[in-house]
Motif scaffolding. Structure first.
Motif, PDB file in Angstrom:
ATOM      1  N   MET A  72     -36.263  21.599  15.621  1.00  0.00           N
ATOM      2  CA  MET A  72     -35.508  20.787  15.978  1.00  0.00           C
ATOM      3  C   MET A  72     -34.045  20.804  16.445  1.00  0.00           C
ATOM      4  N   GLU A  73     -33.154  19.553  16.995  1.00  0.00           N
ATOM      5  CA  GLU A  73     -32.394  20.570  17.683  1.00  0.00           C
ATOM      6  C   GLU A  73     -31.068  19.742  16.627  1.00  0.00           C
ATOM      7  N   LYS A  74     -30.420  20.423  17.078  1.00  0.00           N
ATOM      8  CA  LYS A  74     -29.030  20.632  16.455  1.00  0.00           C
ATOM      9  C   LYS A  74     -27.483  19.974  17.597  1.00  0.00           C
ATOM     10  N   GLN A  75     -27.150  19.060  17.189  1.00  0.00           N
ATOM     11  CA  GLN A  75     -25.443  18.659  18.198  1.00  0.00           C
ATOM     12  C   GLN A  75     -24.691  18.360  16.889  1.00  0.00           C
ATOM     13  N   THR A  76     -23.599  18.311  17.598  1.00  0.00           N
ATOM     14  CA  THR A  76     -22.817  18.180  16.453  1.00  0.00           C
ATOM     15  C   THR A  76     -21.977  16.974  17.830  1.00  0.00           C
ATOM     16  N   LEU A  77     -21.471  16.216  17.542  1.00  0.00           N
ATOM     17  CA  LEU A  77     -20.594  14.889  17.820  1.00  0.00           C
ATOM     18  C   LEU A  77     -19.368  14.604  17.017  1.00  0.00           C
ATOM     19  N   LYS A  78     -18.397  14.179  18.137  1.00  0.00           N
ATOM     20  CA  LYS A  78     -17.331  13.856  18.565  1.00  0.00           C
ATOM     21  C   LYS A  78     -17.369  12.388  18.020  1.00  0.00           C
ATOM     22  N   VAL A  79     -16.612  11.686  16.390  1.00  0.00           N
ATOM     23  CA  VAL A  79     -16.594  10.011  16.230  1.00  0.00           C
ATOM     24  C   VAL A  79     -15.634   9.731  15.853  1.00  0.00           C
ATOM     25  N   GLU A  80     -15.361   8.584  16.667  1.00  0.00           N
ATOM     26  CA  GLU A  80     -13.841   8.538  16.533  1.00  0.00           C
ATOM     27  C   GLU A  80     -13.676   6.845  15.593  1.00  0.00           C
ATOM     28  N   GLY A  81     -12.763   7.133  14.380  1.00  0.00           N
ATOM     29  CA  GLY A  81     -12.425   5.804  13.238  1.00  0.00           C
ATOM     30  C   GLY A  81     -13.127   5.641  11.763  1.00  0.00           C
ATOM     31  N   MET A  82     -14.172   7.208  11.951  1.00  0.00           N
ATOM     32  CA  MET A  82     -13.998   6.925  10.154  1.00  0.00           C
ATOM     33  C   MET A  82     -12.793   7.362   9.580  1.00  0.00           C
ATOM     34  N   SER A  83     -12.923   7.072   7.850  1.00  0.00           N
ATOM     35  CA  SER A  83     -11.574   7.614   7.622  1.00  0.00           C
ATOM     36  C   SER A  83     -11.624   7.457   5.560  1.00  0.00           C
ATOM     37  N   CYS A  84     -12.327   7.576   5.763  1.00  0.00           N
ATOM     38  CA  CYS A  84     -13.289   7.243   4.132  1.00  0.00           C
ATOM     39  C   CYS A  84     -14.821   7.275   3.982  1.00  0.00           C
ATOM     40  N   GLY A  85     -14.981   7.296   2.656  1.00  0.00           N
ATOM     41  CA  GLY A  85     -16.547   7.581   2.181  1.00  0.00           C
ATOM     42  C   GLY A  85     -17.392   7.030   3.292  1.00  0.00           C
ATOM     43  N   HIS A  86     -16.725   5.652   3.103  1.00  0.00           N
ATOM     44  CA  HIS A  86     -18.154   4.559   3.249  1.00  0.00           C
ATOM     45  C   HIS A  86     -18.145   4.575   4.553  1.00  0.00           C
ATOM     46  N   CYS A  87     -17.739   5.171   5.414  1.00  0.00           N
ATOM     47  CA  CYS A  87     -17.712   5.372   6.650  1.00  0.00           C
ATOM     48  C   CYS A  87     -18.238   6.793   7.162  1.00  0.00           C
TER      49      CYS A  87
END
Length: 66
Positions: free
Chosen positions: A1-16
């Motif tokens: 298994m690979e593990k990565q952490t991605l920076k993601v812009e635009g998320m703001s709530c539980g729906h996101c």
């Protein structure tokens, strides 16, 4: 298994969170969203799905992956 952490812009709530985690899960990977840190930690099997496919799935939900 690979593990990565991605920076993601635009998320703001539980729906996101649900959208991103659901999109990644459909590919057979798992994701844990950190809203405050604007990050998504993904665990995936690189023999089954590529990191690029995971990024594309997140972008298809309307978010920007850095």
């Amino acid at each position: 298994m690979e593990k990565q952490t991605l920076k993601v812009e635009g998320m703001s709530c539980g729906h996101c969170v649900a959208s991103v985690e659901g999109a990644v899960k459909k590919l057979g990977a798992s994701a844990k969203v950190d809203l405050a840190g604007k990050q998504v930690a993904v665990d995936y099997d690189s023999s089954k799905v590529s990191l690029d496919a995971i990024k594309e799935a997140i972008e298809d939900q309307g978010y920007s992956v850095k």
